[in-house]
Design a protein around this motif. Structure first.
Motif, PDB file in Angstrom:
ATOM      1  N   ALA A   1      -9.971  -7.991  -3.565  1.00  0.00           N
ATOM      2  CA  ALA A   1     -10.356  -8.065  -2.149  1.00  0.00           C
ATOM      3  C   ALA A   1      -9.130  -7.986  -1.248  1.00  0.00           C
ATOM      4  CB  ALA A   1     -11.123  -9.370  -1.897  1.00  0.00           C
ATOM      5  N   LEU A   2      -8.050  -8.668  -1.656  1.00  0.00           N
ATOM      6  CA  LEU A   2      -6.811  -8.611  -0.863  1.00  0.00           C
ATOM      7  C   LEU A   2      -6.232  -7.196  -0.854  1.00  0.00           C
ATOM      8  CD1 LEU A   2      -5.007 -11.946  -1.872  1.00  0.00           C
ATOM      9  CD2 LEU A   2      -6.330 -11.453   0.203  1.00  0.00           C
ATOM     10  N   ILE A   3      -6.338  -6.498  -1.978  1.00  0.00           N
ATOM     11  CA  ILE A   3      -5.845  -5.114  -2.047  1.00  0.00           C
ATOM     12  C   ILE A   3      -6.601  -4.235  -1.062  1.00  0.00           C
ATOM     13  CG2 ILE A   3      -5.728  -3.063  -3.534  1.00  0.00           C
ATOM     14  CD1 ILE A   3      -5.208  -4.983  -5.888  1.00  0.00           C
TER      15      ILE A   3
ATOM     16  N   LEU B   1      -2.605  -0.329   5.784  1.00  0.00           N
ATOM     17  CA  LEU B   1      -1.574   0.704   5.599  1.00  0.00           C
ATOM     18  C   LEU B   1      -1.783   1.916   6.513  1.00  0.00           C
ATOM     19  CD1 LEU B   1      -1.068   0.554   1.713  1.00  0.00           C
ATOM     20  CD2 LEU B   1       0.624  -0.010   3.468  1.00  0.00           C
ATOM     21  N   PRO B   2      -2.982   2.549   6.558  1.00  0.00           N
ATOM     22  CA  PRO B   2      -3.156   3.682   7.478  1.00  0.00           C
ATOM     23  C   PRO B   2      -3.021   3.263   8.950  1.00  0.00           C
ATOM     24  CG  PRO B   2      -4.869   3.667   5.800  1.00  0.00           C
ATOM     25  CD  PRO B   2      -4.168   2.348   5.713  1.00  0.00           C
TER      26      PRO B   2
ATOM     27  N   MET C   1       3.442  -2.203   1.001  1.00  0.00           N
ATOM     28  CA  MET C   1       3.318  -1.552  -0.309  1.00  0.00           C
ATOM     29  C   MET C   1       3.792  -2.476  -1.433  1.00  0.00           C
ATOM     30  SD  MET C   1       1.846   1.354  -0.157  1.00  0.00           S
ATOM     31  CE  MET C   1       2.268   1.957  -1.787  1.00  0.00           C
ATOM     32  N   VAL C   2       4.851  -3.257  -1.177  1.00  0.00           N
ATOM     33  CA  VAL C   2       5.333  -4.218  -2.175  1.00  0.00           C
ATOM     34  C   VAL C   2       4.259  -5.269  -2.443  1.00  0.00           C
ATOM     35  CG1 VAL C   2       7.014  -6.039  -2.646  1.00  0.00           C
ATOM     36  CG2 VAL C   2       7.775  -3.844  -1.723  1.00  0.00           C
TER      37      VAL C   2
ATOM     38  N   LYS D   1       1.079  -4.916  -1.991  1.00  0.00           N
ATOM     39  CA  LYS D   1      -0.011  -4.245  -2.701  1.00  0.00           C
ATOM     40  C   LYS D   1       0.316  -4.084  -4.179  1.00  0.00           C
ATOM     41  CE  LYS D   1      -2.666   0.073  -2.867  1.00  0.00           C
ATOM     42  NZ  LYS D   1      -2.874   1.422  -2.275  1.00  0.00           N
ATOM     43  N   ALA D   2       1.572  -3.699  -4.491  1.00  0.00           N
ATOM     44  CA  ALA D   2       1.982  -3.515  -5.886  1.00  0.00           C
ATOM     45  C   ALA D   2       1.880  -4.827  -6.654  1.00  0.00           C
ATOM     46  CB  ALA D   2       3.408  -2.970  -5.945  1.00  0.00           C
ATOM     47  N   LEU D   3       2.318  -5.931  -6.027  1.00  0.00           N
ATOM     48  CA  LEU D   3       2.225  -7.238  -6.687  1.00  0.00           C
ATOM     49  C   LEU D   3       0.768  -7.637  -6.918  1.00  0.00           C
ATOM     50  CD1 LEU D   3       5.046  -9.194  -4.782  1.00  0.00           C
ATOM     51  CD2 LEU D   3       5.088  -8.410  -7.174  1.00  0.00           C
ATOM     52  N   LEU D   4      -0.053  -7.407  -5.895  1.00  0.00           N
ATOM     53  CA  LEU D   4      -1.476  -7.733  -6.030  1.00  0.00           C
ATOM     54  C   LEU D   4      -2.128  -6.889  -7.113  1.00  0.00           C
ATOM     55  CD1 LEU D   4      -2.508  -8.052  -2.269  1.00  0.00           C
ATOM     56  CD2 LEU D   4      -2.300  -9.917  -3.933  1.00  0.00           C
TER      57      LEU D   4
END
Length: 578
Positions: A26-28, A35-36, A68-69, A71-74
């Motif tokens: 959900a967080l992602i 992001l957009p 983005m960081v 998002k990558a961790l999530l």
């Protein structure tokens, strides 16, 4: 849905992994909305109006990089936690399935090929791991679809409404794929099971295949089964190639065309911010990319459903071992055996034993003789509680055999088979059967008792000598002596010999007979005899024919009757002279 429900119950102990993974998904989706918007805000409010100096540019670049960081961790934790939950579930299912196999009755293993069982325990359960990836993809896709649709409605409700037209077509595609591919995957799994059956048979019987020059026939049959499996795989690849990524990419392209067309028409009469076009296309990408991933996972879903149904069928199999009704404290002390009018059938229809009655007093030896199929081994199977008998009574020390716990029966009844089975390990571990409560002194004493000590000590590493699969590398006589030691180390009161000397030469048999004489001393013995010379000192000989006892008595009594037993003795003597 029934299969899915059962698989979810298997995963219930690991619900924390899945719940936290869903939360991260959900967080992602929230990050995917932001992001957009970061790029759109930069393009429409700074880049378009010429306010994008170096400081602003680095601010938005840093903000986007930071998002983005995050998002990558999530994504890492979402994937890791979900995948580990699936792996825990897979490990649990395999453990439960393996335990289930050891609770099934012998009838199950008579009816189901070993290759099919192996396929269910390995290939089918392995499919669960990828099967759960569908739910991961489904969760991500659900959050992505909802967040992308909400974001598009915020940007332009009219364009978003037009894009929703594509969703019913997408749903129909998914429905059709699921409906058609399930048949293909079921057929593919059946072919794979047949392939494993044939591989198991070919490997197990390789010596016979080579001896009778059956390689050509086996290769031909394997090619046929392998070809059928290839055809089913090709059908699966064909439907995946048509209905998965290509069709989703087509819908995505139609969506892009709709966005560009609708916003382009609006641009003819006014101004359309470039950032909005970028955001719409990005949200559209966020909408369809998870769909592609989910559709790719549908193949694993079908694989998992078929595999799951096969595993559930095995888990639900009620071919259980015969049921005991143990009485507390019931122990085997004397070893007296009595069969009272026992009748038995393997399938419940074809009678194998008919009205079998006899008594084996403590310390006596009762021998069972007869032609192949006369019911000798079936009496052993009933006595060992491998199968349930249909009528009559089997008594041990005057008590119903069902009143003893299995551990009592197994501890006080020693079985020596015609072809002993040795496990990977050492000579000592095969004698104690990996029971750590049995000391090295007891192992050596057991080997000494059955005259196996000299043979073992002559091995390169003695009791620590390695044993490979089935005891290959040891002679039949050596394997049999080890099985004798394995039996006597538990000090059973009842000894059951199922043609224990049938596969050894005469010289080795003489040595084994010495061991058997000591092994039988003070124990009630039921012996299935192939060589009648080995049971002439038995206290009682039962001659069976088509599941009935047709003669009974000592060797001298039966020889005096000059009946079936007499004829069998004469026939063996004649064959020996020839």
């Amino acid at each position: 849905m029934n299969v899915v429900g059962k698989l979810i119950r298997f995963a219930k102990p690991y619900w924390k992994n899945f719940i936290v993974s869903i939360f991260f998904a959900a967080l992602i989706s929230v990050v995917n909305i932001l992001l957009p918007m970061i790029i759109q805000n930069y393009m429409d409010h700074y880049l378009k109006v010429g306010r994008a100096d170096l400081k602003i540019m680095w601010f938005f670049a840093g903000l986007y990089f930071f998002a983005m960081v995050i998002k990558a961790l999530l994504q890492f934790w979402q994937t890791y936690l979900y995948s580990m939950g699936a792996e825990y579930m897979l490990e649990r299912v395999r453990r439960l399935l393996f335990n289930k196999l050891h609770r099934l009755g012998m009838r199950f293993f008579d009816q189901v090929p070993s290759g099919s069982i192996l396929s269910r325990l390995t290939n089918d359960t392995m499919s669960f791991s990828t099967f759960w990836q569908l739910f991961s993809s489904l969760i991500v896709a659900l959050f992505s679809v909802v967040s992308s649709v909400i974001a598009m409605f915020v940007l332009n409700a009219r364009v978003a409404m037009w894009l929703l037209i594509l969703l019913p077509f997408l749903a129909v595609t998914i429905w059709y794929y699921q409906r058609y591919s399930s048949k293909v995957y079921r057929r593919m799994r059946e072919r794979l099971s047949e392939l494993n059956d044939r591989l198991s048979e070919a490997i197990t019987g390789i010596s016979i295949i080579q001896q009778f020059r059956q390689e050509k026939r086996m290769n031909k049959e394997f090619d046929e089964i392998n070809g059928a499996y290839f055809d089913s795989r090709r059908a699966m690849i064909r439907i995946n190639s048509l209905l998965l990524s290509p069709l989703i990419d087509l819908f995505y392209s139609l969506g892009v065309i709709l966005v560009l067309s609708l916003l382009g028409i609006r641009g003819l009469n006014g101004f359309v911010p470039a950032g909005m076009i970028y955001a719409f296309v990005t949200y559209l990408d966020n909408l369809f990319n998870p769909m592609t991933s989910m559709m790719d996972s549908l193949s694993d879903f079908q694989d998992g459903i078929v595999s799951g149904s096969r595993v559930m069928k095995l888990m639900a199999d009620d071919t259980a071992v015969p049921t005991q009704h143990p009485v507390a404290g019931r122990e085997i002390t004397d070893g007296r055996i009595e069969f009272k009018h026992v009748s038995f059938s393997y399938d419940g229809h074809t009678p194998i034993l008919n009205d079998i009655s006899f008594v084996a007093e403590p310390g006596q030896t009762v021998a069972l003789v007869g032609e192949t199929g006369s019911g000798k081994s079936s009496i052993i199977n009933v006595l060992m509680r491998f199968y349930e008998f249909q009528s009559g009574e089997v008594l041990i020390d005057g008590h119903d055999i069902r009143e003893y716990e299995y551990k009592t029966l197994r501890r006080k009844m020693g079985l020596v088979l015609q072809e002993p089975f040795l496990f990977y390990g050492t000579v000592a571990s095969n004698i104690r059967m990996f029971d750590k409560s049995i000391s090295d002194r007891q192992v050596r004493a057991a080997a000494q008792f059955v005259n196996a000590a000299d043979m073992i000590e002559s091995l390169p590493q003695g009791y620590d000598s390695r044993v490979i699969e089935r005891g290959n590398g040891y002679s039949s006589g050596q394997r049999q002596l080890l099985s004798f030691a394995r039996t006597v180390v538990t000090d059973p009161k009842i000894l059951i010999l199922d043609e224990a000397t049938a596969n050894v030469d005469t010289e080795t048999e003489q040595e084994i007979q010495k061991s058997l004489a000591k092994l039988q001393s003070g124990r009630t013995t039921i012996a299935v005899a192939h060589r009648l010379s080995t049971i002439q000192n038995a206290d009682l000989i039962l001659v069976l024919n088509q599941g009935r006892i047709i003669e009974r008595g000592t060797n001298d009594e039966l020889m005096a009757q000059k009946g079936a037993y007499y004829d069998m003795i004469q026939l063996q003597n004649t064959a020996h002279l020839d």
